[in-house]
Design an enzyme around this catalytic site. Sequence first.
Site, mmCIF file in Angstrom:
data_model
loop_
_atom_site.group_PDB
_atom_site.id
_atom_site.type_symbol
_atom_site.label_atom_id
_atom_site.label_comp_id
_atom_site.label_asym_id
_atom_site.label_seq_id
_atom_site.Cartn_x
_atom_site.Cartn_y
_atom_site.Cartn_z
ATOM 1 N N GLY A 711 0.817 -1.204 0.000
ATOM 2 C CA GLY A 711 0.000 0.000 0.000
ATOM 3 C C GLY A 711 0.850 1.253 0.000
ATOM 4 N N CYS A 712 0.258 2.367 -0.400
ATOM 5 C CA CYS A 712 1.000 3.635 -0.500
ATOM 6 C C CYS A 712 1.396 4.161 0.873
ATOM 7 C CB CYS A 712 0.173 4.663 -1.260
ATOM 8 S SG CYS A 712 -1.528 4.842 -0.653
ATOM 9 N N TYR A 713 0.410 4.270 1.775
ATOM 10 C CA TYR A 713 0.725 4.667 3.145
ATOM 11 C C TYR A 713 1.772 3.724 3.748
ATOM 12 C CZ TYR A 713 -3.228 7.950 4.073
ATOM 13 O OH TYR A 713 -4.093 9.012 4.119
ATOM 14 N N ALA A 714 1.552 2.418 3.514
ATOM 15 C CA ALA A 714 2.398 1.405 4.151
ATOM 16 C C ALA A 714 3.833 1.467 3.644
ATOM 17 C CB ALA A 714 1.818 0.018 3.918
ATOM 18 N N THR A 715 4.022 1.748 2.357
ATOM 19 C CA THR A 715 5.375 1.826 1.809
ATOM 20 C C THR A 715 6.177 2.919 2.494
ATOM 21 O OG1 THR A 715 4.748 0.954 -0.355
ATOM 22 C CG2 THR A 715 6.724 2.305 -0.267
#
Length: 895
Positions: A711-715
């Site tokens: 995920g974008c947030y997670a990256t």
Amino acid sequence: MLSVRAVRVAIRAGARRVSPRVNRLSPAIASNASIRLSQAAYSTSRASDSTTRAAVIQVLNNIGSKREVQQYLSHFSSVSSQQFAVVKVGGAILTDYLDELCSSLAFLYHVGLFPIIVHGAGPQLNKLLEEAGVEPEFEEGIRITDGKTLGIARRLFLAENLKLVQRLEEMGVRARPITSSVFTADYLDKDKWKFVGKITEVNKEPIQTAIENGYLPILTSMAETSEGQVLNVNADVAAGELARALEPLKVVYLSEKGGLFDGNAQKISAINLDEEFDHIMAQPWCKFGTRLKIREIKDLLETLPRSSSVAIIHPADLQKELFTDSGAGTLIRRGDKLMTASSVSDFTDIAKLKDVLIRDREVRDARATVDRYLEFLKDKKFKAFFDEPMKALAVVLESSPDQSYATLATLTITKSGWLTNVADNLFAAIKKEYPSLVWTVKADDENLTWFFAKADGSIVRGNDVMFWYGIEPGEELNNLMKEFTMHGRAMLGDSNLESRLHRAAQVASQNLKAHFASGSAANQARGYSTLARRSVMGTAANSAFSRGAFRRYTTTTNPNPPYGKKHASNDQPSRVALIGARGYTGQALISLLNTHPHFELKHVSSRELAGQKLQGYEKKEIIYENLSAEDVGEMEKKGAIDVWVMALPNGVCKPYVDAITDAKKSATREDGSLIIDLSADYRFDKSWTYGLPELVKRSAIAQAGLIANPGCYATAAQLGISPLVEHLGGQPTVFGVSGYSGAGTKPSSKNNVELLTNNIIPYSLTDHIHEKEISTQLGASVGFIPHVAVWFQGIHHTINIPLNKTMTSRDIRQLYQDRYAGEKLVKVVGEAPLVKFINGKHGVEIGGFAVHSSGKRVVICATIDNLLKGAATQCLQNMNLARGYGEYEGIPEMD
């Protein structure tokens, strides 16, 4: 890094040591009776150590290949114990990295190696002096040591020495404090620096006695005059003088930074002083402390045997520096100047040349063979490269009018040549002169992974492997491979060619998997260049033929190639189908595929846009389709698609994945297609590979058939926290704010621009899917609080991280710079990065590094474009790796 836990596990796997509690003072004042008792106890404990040693070596094999570990162990064991290594430990290491240091020393001790430790305590002394109301004074970089300062320093050094000894003994290491009787000194300048010494003599006896009785000697950097007056001595100076007296193979300076860095903040892998000293000294970045350090090391090495070297390394990476070809810090050695010859008559000693050529030949008529070879060279254009003692010799045949590449006809290297890195110097010189080269090596060569690291590609035939670099895919390469396969030496009877090649490919794949298992992303042998070491990994295809054409089916590919340069392990185009292309991520990926040299978009599926022309893709006209799971399954059975990209909302793509998976069972193709899911559906499925290349082994991604795109947030959150995971003192909290493109194209309050104007909207304040993703991947509980704001594209994270020890902003920033050195899509900056500057960029920026006054909490900021590195760019990285192309192929460079 080999953790303290790993040390303890390895030790528990073998016999427990019995650490005698006698003779804890300097052996210079120990009685003969206590020495005999110590020797007896030591002899008894060592008799049961074979299991422990085997267990530790097994753990060591996790950081390097079995060949590397055994080779270096043999090398280090070839000298007396006190000549293995002198290790200088700075005071900051004792404060901040005590466990990492002791973990590394325990490993060395349990494989029978006895480094000699000399430690300082500069930072601790400064702090104590300030508390005592004494202002530290320096003159020409040397501490002025008056009587009061000396008294404080003496007590401090004894305490720090005891702390190190006790921690080692808790790990089962017998350590002996040696706090006097080693260094004799005169006053450096009593009027100027007062009680500061200049070492005049080193007494080796206390060190030798300690080692003979099975103890690691732990020395302070204090000296005494002949009258018994204690003097302060710089720890670097003490280590240098000790090295001059003992002439060890290694002199190790443990550093928080883990090495020396060039003007681009890249760690310098290796410096060969004979070849590079003048060049390095002329560089604009070589100044101040770096310049002084290199010059001092040069002066030291010129007084030591040429086999000695200096390593500047972080304590956690000591094993990797010592037991792998790649190393981990900065290795400095005198090296050997290389010489060249363009004719046989250029060699001044033909008899010696013949002996060198014979040493690797095991045939009965070796001398006659060598004589014929030299006659052959007289009629050829060639260039030979060799060092003066001829530990390494290479003969390169020049290219000809009908072939653009040169041929490495001879390469012979002694074990000493491998261990002292003459091989790397030699190959670097060849590569500098010859832009393209071909050579052949036996498949059972113990240094095969080294050759993989040097090549752009390779092909296996029986027990032979042909390597090459600098030859672009095309007719010339195809002809070369065909000639090698069909007409090369040592043909394998009359068995079917394709089946033989398939078996050879499997052998190559096993070799490469072994390479991966030993940490191949960091296992490239040290290069001649002083730039940062480039990581290497490889892929293996399953067939020698692809649609009737030869291809490179066993290759090595640099995952960090220069931008804009093709460095692919696969020269065949890959056919892509994009399922769910209406969203912003799908459009971003289409834009990237439009300029990619190897991916061809074949099908784009969108229920709402079916029948319309795809915009933004110029290679060919594509019409949106509304593909069902059944349609996708039929296409997979026919082998029509190489890469399936699922760009669907969460919870939607399973029928498509199941259809493809079922179809693979009846498909005739051997290599199989790749599925990449951009949703969160498979991020917690262990049968899928999590595709974050900067934190997940690239070799795992390269071999994956199912990849869950993060995920974008997670990256951004993982990259922002990961370097500090081992230093966490509590749960990190991520305050994340995304532009409204992150809410997708379906209308909602989170992408309502009118509602977002002059506003910020929090949502899913606990148990967000990304909170679970971040925590799962990092192996640590992380709190995540998402928000959406009025800008369109980009994410900002403010990350609060509790620490388990006191750290400075500089310490932490250095950790991040070291961790992400060489990562093209991660940029470590000083100030907190701004989201407006990440918009449209393909990487992550990390900065801020604001440490609380307690030193136990840091706030770090990270920014990412949620549609690019947060989704489409990361997807393309994974596609490149899994399909055998250069990782950054088709990805624009970050500014």
